[in-house]
Design a protein around this motif. Structure first.
Motif, mmCIF file in Angstrom:
data_model
loop_
_atom_site.group_PDB
_atom_site.id
_atom_site.type_symbol
_atom_site.label_atom_id
_atom_site.label_comp_id
_atom_site.label_asym_id
_atom_site.label_seq_id
_atom_site.Cartn_x
_atom_site.Cartn_y
_atom_site.Cartn_z
ATOM 1 N N ARG A 72 5.796 4.332 -9.590
ATOM 2 C CA ARG A 72 4.419 3.857 -9.724
ATOM 3 C C ARG A 72 3.959 3.217 -8.419
ATOM 4 O O ARG A 72 2.838 3.451 -7.953
ATOM 5 C CB ARG A 72 4.326 2.848 -10.876
ATOM 6 C CG ARG A 72 2.929 2.307 -11.101
ATOM 7 C CD ARG A 72 2.948 1.093 -12.014
ATOM 8 N NE ARG A 72 3.747 0.001 -11.482
ATOM 9 C CZ ARG A 72 3.331 -0.872 -10.555
ATOM 10 N NH1 ARG A 72 2.125 -0.758 -10.048
ATOM 11 N NH2 ARG A 72 4.127 -1.830 -10.141
ATOM 12 N N ILE B 29 3.330 5.986 -5.913
ATOM 13 C CA ILE B 29 2.083 6.686 -6.239
ATOM 14 C C ILE B 29 0.889 5.850 -5.793
ATOM 15 O O ILE B 29 -0.064 6.372 -5.197
ATOM 16 C CB ILE B 29 2.023 7.021 -7.739
ATOM 17 C CG1 ILE B 29 3.055 8.091 -8.079
ATOM 18 C CG2 ILE B 29 0.621 7.465 -8.148
ATOM 19 C CD1 ILE B 29 3.280 8.285 -9.569
ATOM 20 N N ALA C 27 -1.062 8.074 -3.123
ATOM 21 C CA ALA C 27 -2.130 8.871 -3.743
ATOM 22 C C ALA C 27 -3.452 8.177 -3.440
ATOM 23 O O ALA C 27 -3.704 7.056 -3.894
ATOM 24 C CB ALA C 27 -1.905 8.996 -5.243
ATOM 25 N N SER D 270 -6.110 11.698 -8.855
ATOM 26 C CA SER D 270 -4.735 12.153 -8.611
ATOM 27 C C SER D 270 -3.741 11.028 -8.907
ATOM 28 O O SER D 270 -2.664 11.277 -9.449
ATOM 29 C CB SER D 270 -4.560 12.655 -7.181
ATOM 30 O OG SER D 270 -4.792 11.620 -6.259
ATOM 31 N N ARG D 271 -4.113 9.803 -8.602
ATOM 32 C CA ARG D 271 -3.258 8.663 -8.900
ATOM 33 C C ARG D 271 -3.075 8.533 -10.420
ATOM 34 O O ARG D 271 -1.972 8.322 -10.902
ATOM 35 C CB ARG D 271 -3.867 7.380 -8.317
ATOM 36 C CG ARG D 271 -2.938 6.231 -8.257
ATOM 37 C CD ARG D 271 -3.451 5.050 -7.434
ATOM 38 N NE ARG D 271 -4.869 4.771 -7.528
ATOM 39 C CZ ARG D 271 -5.753 4.957 -6.553
ATOM 40 N NH1 ARG D 271 -5.367 5.427 -5.387
ATOM 41 N NH2 ARG D 271 -7.023 4.662 -6.721
ATOM 42 N N ILE E 93 -3.364 10.940 -12.722
ATOM 43 C CA ILE E 93 -2.583 12.075 -13.228
ATOM 44 C C ILE E 93 -1.103 11.885 -12.920
ATOM 45 O O ILE E 93 -0.247 12.081 -13.791
ATOM 46 C CB ILE E 93 -3.108 13.400 -12.632
ATOM 47 C CG1 ILE E 93 -4.485 13.724 -13.206
ATOM 48 C CG2 ILE E 93 -2.126 14.537 -12.880
ATOM 49 C CD1 ILE E 93 -5.189 14.870 -12.505
ATOM 50 N N LEU E 94 -0.791 11.490 -11.701
ATOM 51 C CA LEU E 94 0.610 11.300 -11.322
ATOM 52 C C LEU E 94 1.262 10.172 -12.104
ATOM 53 O O LEU E 94 2.400 10.298 -12.571
ATOM 54 C CB LEU E 94 0.712 11.035 -9.820
ATOM 55 C CG LEU E 94 0.431 12.229 -8.909
ATOM 56 C CD1 LEU E 94 0.335 11.783 -7.457
ATOM 57 C CD2 LEU E 94 1.499 13.283 -9.084
ATOM 58 N N LYS E 95 0.544 9.059 -12.274
ATOM 59 C CA LYS E 95 1.119 7.941 -13.030
ATOM 60 C C LYS E 95 1.268 8.297 -14.507
ATOM 61 O O LYS E 95 2.248 7.893 -15.138
ATOM 62 C CB LYS E 95 0.280 6.677 -12.846
ATOM 63 C CG LYS E 95 0.456 6.071 -11.472
ATOM 64 C CD LYS E 95 0.027 4.627 -11.374
ATOM 65 C CE LYS E 95 -1.441 4.423 -11.547
ATOM 66 N NZ LYS E 95 -1.870 3.056 -11.234
ATOM 67 N N ALA F 289 1.849 11.364 -15.697
ATOM 68 C CA ALA F 289 2.987 12.285 -15.772
ATOM 69 C C ALA F 289 4.304 11.531 -15.631
ATOM 70 O O ALA F 289 5.270 11.791 -16.360
ATOM 71 C CB ALA F 289 2.868 13.352 -14.677
ATOM 72 N N MET F 290 4.349 10.560 -14.726
ATOM 73 C CA MET F 290 5.555 9.766 -14.541
ATOM 74 C C MET F 290 5.848 8.927 -15.779
ATOM 75 O O MET F 290 6.989 8.864 -16.242
ATOM 76 C CB MET F 290 5.395 8.879 -13.303
ATOM 77 C CG MET F 290 6.598 8.070 -12.915
ATOM 78 S SD MET F 290 6.628 6.420 -13.615
ATOM 79 C CE MET F 290 4.988 5.853 -13.374
#
Length: 149
Positions: A92, A95, A99, A104-105, A107-109, A111-112
Motif C-alpha cells: 500500500r 502504491i 501510482a 490507478s492508485r 485499482i491497485l490498492k 487488487a492488493m
C-alpha cells in the motif's frame, strides 16, 4: 540569479485534515508486527529444523502432527496473518508512492487488498481444517500412519 525548487508532490492527506491518521498507524503496525514476526519466524524455524531429527524429519506426518496441535495452529495462523498484513501494508505504501493517478492508485490498492484477504481466508481454512486422515477414503490413498478403518 535565484533558482526555484519545485515543491514536492502534495501528500494524499492534506495537512489540516482531522480524523484518523492511517499513515501513522500503518507505520506503527509495521514496526510492531516486524518485531513479533521475527520471534514467530525464528521460533518456527527452530522447532522445525533444530528440535528432534532436524530437517530430515520434516515430512507429511510431521506437518500433520504439527497442524493437529492447537498451539501450532494458532502460531502458524498468527504468523500468516501478521506476514500478509505486513506485506499488504508495505505494498500500500509503495502504491501510494508510485501510482500518480487516483484511479490507478484505487485499482491497485483494491487488487492488493483483495489478494491479501483471499490469501488470509484460504490460509486460515487450510490450517484449521487440515486432516491428514480424512474419513471414508480408500486405504491405498491414505498415508501409512493413518489407522485403517
Amino acid at each position: 540569479m535565484t533558482t526555484t525548487i519545485e515543491a514536492p508532490r502534495s501528500p494524499l492527506r492534506p495537512v489540516g485534515k482531522r480524523g484518523v491518521n492511517w499513515e501513522k498507524w500503518g507505520w506503527i503496525y509495521m514496526r510492531a508486527s516486524g518485531v513479533v514476526l521475527v520471534v514467530l519466524i525464528f521460533g518456527h524455524l527452530f522447532f522445525n529444523l533444530m528440535v528432534g531429527n532436524g530437517v530430515s524429519a520434516i515430512d507429511f506426518a510431521f506437518v500433520g502432527g504439527k497442524l493437529s496441535n492447537p498451539f501450532w495452529q494458532w502460531w502458524d495462523v498468527l504468523m500468516l496473518w501478521l506476514a500478509l498484513i505486513h506485506g499488504g501494508n508495505g505494498m500500500r505504501t509503495l502504491i501510494n508512492d508510485y501510482a500518480t493517478q487516483a484511479i490507478s492508485r484505487g485499482i491497485l490498492k483494491s487488487a492488493m487488498l483483495g489478494a491479501v484477504v483471499v490469501l488470509i481466508v484460504l490460509g486460515t481454512l487450510v490450517v484449521f481444517t487440515f486432516d491428514p486422515c480424512p474419513p471414508a477414503q480408500p486405504a491405498e490413498l491414505l498415508p501409512s500412519f493413518c489407522p485403517v478403518s
